[in-house]
Design a protein around this motif. Structure first.
Motif, PDB file in Angstrom:
ATOM      1  N   GLU A 218       0.624  -0.733  -0.279  1.00  0.00           N
ATOM      2  CA  GLU A 218       0.305   0.002  -0.063  1.00  0.00           C
ATOM      3  C   GLU A 218       0.555   1.349   0.367  1.00  0.00           C
ATOM      4  OE1 GLU A 218      -3.626   1.925   3.118  1.00  0.00           O
ATOM      5  OE2 GLU A 218      -3.320  -0.246   2.828  1.00  0.00           O
ATOM      6  N   LYS A 219       1.868   1.046   1.168  1.00  0.00           N
ATOM      7  CA  LYS A 219       2.673   2.091   0.978  1.00  0.00           C
ATOM      8  C   LYS A 219       3.680   2.888  -0.070  1.00  0.00           C
ATOM      9  CE  LYS A 219       6.419   4.445   3.593  1.00  0.00           C
ATOM     10  NZ  LYS A 219       7.337   4.947   3.919  1.00  0.00           N
ATOM     11  N   TYR A 220       3.878   1.924  -0.446  1.00  0.00           N
ATOM     12  CA  TYR A 220       4.575   1.962  -2.679  1.00  0.00           C
ATOM     13  C   TYR A 220       3.776   2.640  -3.526  1.00  0.00           C
ATOM     14  CZ  TYR A 220       6.623   1.024  -7.356  1.00  0.00           C
ATOM     15  OH  TYR A 220       6.899   0.828  -8.001  1.00  0.00           O
ATOM     16  N   PHE A 221       1.796   2.305  -3.495  1.00  0.00           N
ATOM     17  CA  PHE A 221       1.452   2.756  -4.549  1.00  0.00           C
ATOM     18  C   PHE A 221       0.862   3.781  -4.482  1.00  0.00           C
ATOM     19  CE2 PHE A 221       1.233  -1.920  -5.674  1.00  0.00           C
ATOM     20  CZ  PHE A 221       0.889  -1.978  -7.119  1.00  0.00           C
ATOM     21  N   ASN A 222       0.908   3.831  -2.514  1.00  0.00           N
ATOM     22  CA  ASN A 222       0.670   5.679  -2.319  1.00  0.00           C
ATOM     23  C   ASN A 222       1.278   6.541  -2.498  1.00  0.00           C
ATOM     24  OD1 ASN A 222      -2.083   4.738  -1.095  1.00  0.00           O
ATOM     25  ND2 ASN A 222      -1.420   4.320   0.587  1.00  0.00           N
ATOM     26  N   GLU A 223       2.587   6.546  -2.498  1.00  0.00           N
ATOM     27  CA  GLU A 223       3.541   7.101  -3.224  1.00  0.00           C
ATOM     28  C   GLU A 223       4.205   7.377  -4.439  1.00  0.00           C
ATOM     29  OE1 GLU A 223       6.847   6.279  -0.859  1.00  0.00           O
ATOM     30  OE2 GLU A 223       5.905   7.008   1.043  1.00  0.00           O
ATOM     31  N   LYS A 224       3.511   6.210  -5.465  1.00  0.00           N
ATOM     32  CA  LYS A 224       3.572   6.020  -6.498  1.00  0.00           C
ATOM     33  C   LYS A 224       3.022   6.461  -7.827  1.00  0.00           C
ATOM     34  CE  LYS A 224       6.372   3.886  -9.643  1.00  0.00           C
ATOM     35  NZ  LYS A 224       8.008   4.283 -10.404  1.00  0.00           N
ATOM     36  N   ILE A 225       1.616   6.136  -7.143  1.00  0.00           N
ATOM     37  CA  ILE A 225       0.209   6.632  -8.040  1.00  0.00           C
ATOM     38  C   ILE A 225       0.780   8.598  -8.282  1.00  0.00           C
ATOM     39  CG2 ILE A 225      -1.488   7.925  -6.405  1.00  0.00           C
ATOM     40  CD1 ILE A 225      -2.135   5.585  -9.501  1.00  0.00           C
ATOM     41  N   CYS A 226       1.188   9.374  -7.615  1.00  0.00           N
ATOM     42  CA  CYS A 226       1.418  10.843  -7.752  1.00  0.00           C
ATOM     43  C   CYS A 226       2.995  10.998  -8.490  1.00  0.00           C
ATOM     44  CB  CYS A 226       2.195  11.070  -6.594  1.00  0.00           C
ATOM     45  SG  CYS A 226       0.566  10.822  -5.225  1.00  0.00           S
ATOM     46  N   GLU A 227       3.127   9.899  -9.184  1.00  0.00           N
ATOM     47  CA  GLU A 227       4.186  10.118 -10.407  1.00  0.00           C
ATOM     48  C   GLU A 227       3.796   9.718 -11.221  1.00  0.00           C
ATOM     49  OE1 GLU A 227       7.327   7.303  -9.864  1.00  0.00           O
ATOM     50  OE2 GLU A 227       7.327   7.897  -7.573  1.00  0.00           O
ATOM     51  N   TYR A 228       2.683   9.510 -12.030  1.00  0.00           N
ATOM     52  CA  TYR A 228       1.562   9.204 -12.678  1.00  0.00           C
ATOM     53  C   TYR A 228       0.877  10.902 -13.406  1.00  0.00           C
ATOM     54  CZ  TYR A 228       3.859   4.817 -12.762  1.00  0.00           C
ATOM     55  OH  TYR A 228       4.247   3.622 -13.478  1.00  0.00           O
ATOM     56  N   LYS A 229       1.529  12.230 -13.379  1.00  0.00           N
ATOM     57  CA  LYS A 229       1.188  12.788 -13.439  1.00  0.00           C
ATOM     58  C   LYS A 229       0.039  13.318 -15.240  1.00  0.00           C
ATOM     59  CE  LYS A 229       3.504  15.528 -10.728  1.00  0.00           C
ATOM     60  NZ  LYS A 229       2.760  15.574  -9.489  1.00  0.00           N
TER      61      LYS A 229
END
Length: 201
Positions: free
Chosen positions: A97-108
């Motif tokens: 969960e932590k990884y995805f919560n941070e990673k999704i922010c990169e896909y602007k």
């Protein structure tokens, strides 16, 4: 090329659904490979920003094909700025969960997101994921959620942060809580709900 879904980058659990039995993908792959070899010579050295501009002009499936050419192209293809369409497996999201919560922010540049669970998944897609999606993916136009447990109120976060959301599809989902407010989505044109169950909490 394989007909199965496979990740672009083995370490990255966010993956793109590539049904790449398409001949244009293999043709593109061959063309890029021949450009790289080019009579024994390497491609001219261009700044990464130029290569990213070039890759932005092709489809996600073709980017996936280009990624198989070399490590250089695989690294370029993994740049979040290229990806307008993502498919995320919900069990992976719940496991990390932590990884995805941070990673999704990169896909602007994200325009289409598909969240796919498996029957029997009992944990809900986390609220923080929708909050981050709302904060970072302002270009999102389509959200498809299938075979997931999802709190309806979490989707409401997207109304403010994703003003262009035009299509919302909920398929075979367990919808919990109350409060999906479709009227707050100003540009929503298509809302599909297929075989969903409701549980009030």
């Amino acid at each position: 090329m394989s007909d199965r879904t496979s990740p672009i980058h083995q370490i990255d659990p966010i993956d793109y659904d590539m049904n790449s039995g398409n001949s244009s993908n293999s043709d593109l792959n061959e063309n890029i490979r021949s450009l790289e070899i080019c009579g024994g010579e390497k491609l001219p050295s261009l700044p990464c920003e130029i290569w990213l501009r070039i890759l932005r002009q092709i489809s996600s499936k073709d980017i996936a094909a280009v990624a198989r050419v070399s490590k250089f192209f695989a690294d370029l293809a993994n740049d979040p700025r290229l990806w307008k369409e993502l498919k995320i497996q919900v069990p992976n999201l719940l496991h990390n969960e932590k990884y995805f919560n941070e990673k999704i922010c990169e896909y602007k540049w994200l325009e289409i997101l598909e969240l796919t669970g498996t029957s029997g998944t009992e944990a809900s897609v986390p609220e923080q994921f929708f909050i981050n999606l709302s904060l970072c993916a302002s270009r999102l136009k389509k959200l498809k959620v299938q075979e997931c447990v999802i709190d309806q109120s979490y989707i409401n976060h997207l109304a403010t942060g994703c003003p262009d959301l035009a299509t919302l599809e909920l398929m075979w989902c367990d919808l919990v809580g109350i409060g999906l407010k479709l009227f707050v989505f100003k540009n929503l044109k298509v809302f599909n709900m297929v075989d969903c169950s409701f549980t009030r909490q």
